[in-house]
Design an enzyme around this catalytic site. Sequence first.
Site: not given
Ligand code: TYM
Length: 339
Positions: A113, A200, A203
């Site tokens: 990022k 992957k 968003k």
């Molecule tokens: P975020 O918003 O990027 O993603 C949210 C969840 O979606 C999963 N994910 C995917 N799984 C499969 N294939 C994909 N292409 C894909 N893209 C995203 C992510 O693994 C995630 O589970 N850092 C976290 C947000 C967060 C969080 C937390 C999660 C903040 N605090 C505490 C768990 C516990 C994140 O990347 O969100």
Amino acid sequence: MGRKRVLSGVQPTGALHLGNWLGAIRNWVKLQEDHETFVCVVDLHAITVPHDPSLLAENTLKTAALYIACGMNPQQCSIFIQSQIAAHSELCWLLNCVTPLNWMERMIQFKEKSVKQGDNVSIGLLDYPVLMAADILLYDADLVPVGEDQKQHLELARDIAQQRINSRFGSESIPILKVPTPLIIKEGAKVMSLTEGNNKMSKSDPNENSRITLLDPPDLIKKKIKRAKTDQHFGLEFDNPNRPEADNLLSLYAILSGMGRENVARECSQMGWGTFKPLLTEATISALEPIQNKYKELMKDRTELHYILDNGKNQAEEVANSTLKRLQLALGLLRKNQN
Ligand code: TYM
């Protein structure tokens, strides 16, 4: 013994996509049946990169509505907004003070990022994984259901709890923080982009055709799948490293149609892309239809949504504040009326 605890969250940056659903939210829905489940919309994480303040609150509410539309039941779990519970930021600060800087600099997502941000990398972006550790550790979570890409962040949360807090400030018999276990369910853990099977689904990909969002209307889903990258081979197969697109689209079909991998492998082994794509389109549209209907219904009654989030906040805050206090005492901070 009480039920095991689960904590997870998604950032409210733009529309959630199939990866967020299949890699994370879908698993939360099952876990809430027999776990004490907390799920939050992690809006403080969304401001670690430049964001539009006029959209954040709306996206936050929409994300919460999508959790419910996907099957999270406010009667069974606590749904809340991260920034509404001050303990997340406070615990983050306490953890910041014990986390080595070089642990942060090797985080893969930070490296990826920060390249995109050029000269504009905030301290918040570097600190993102510590805030995530705070989210998890505040709730003494046993399990954290996430997609594959969060593995390194989960390891960091474990290391902070174990090596930097428990072993320094606690004792063997009385750990201060619960060391969480990541729950990464292989099926759906890494949904790939529709336009490049080695990347992957994300968003932040500037190409909207690379992802299907949970709110895409049927004609848009059809268009995106029609344009999805394919290859020249006839017959579709899983697990061929030279055919990442085939593996990804078949995996999506196996999950979304409910047929499973074995049936899909058999059905598609002699199929060309031209026959397969309409099947995947149909399965995707049907899988998303109930979510989209429920979402529309929920967004009509914002008062009810706010009521749900308020309840979730009250339940979560009680747990969060008690963990925060435990850590404040362990670190030697003077509490009000403490003798
Ligand atoms: P975020 O918003 O990027 O993603 C949210 C969840 O979606 C999963 N994910 C995917 N799984 C499969 N294939 C994909 N292409 C894909 N893209 C995203 C992510 O693994 C995630 O589970 N850092 C976290 C947000 C967060 C969080 C937390 C999660 C903040 N605090 C505490 C768990 C516990 C994140 O990347 O969100």
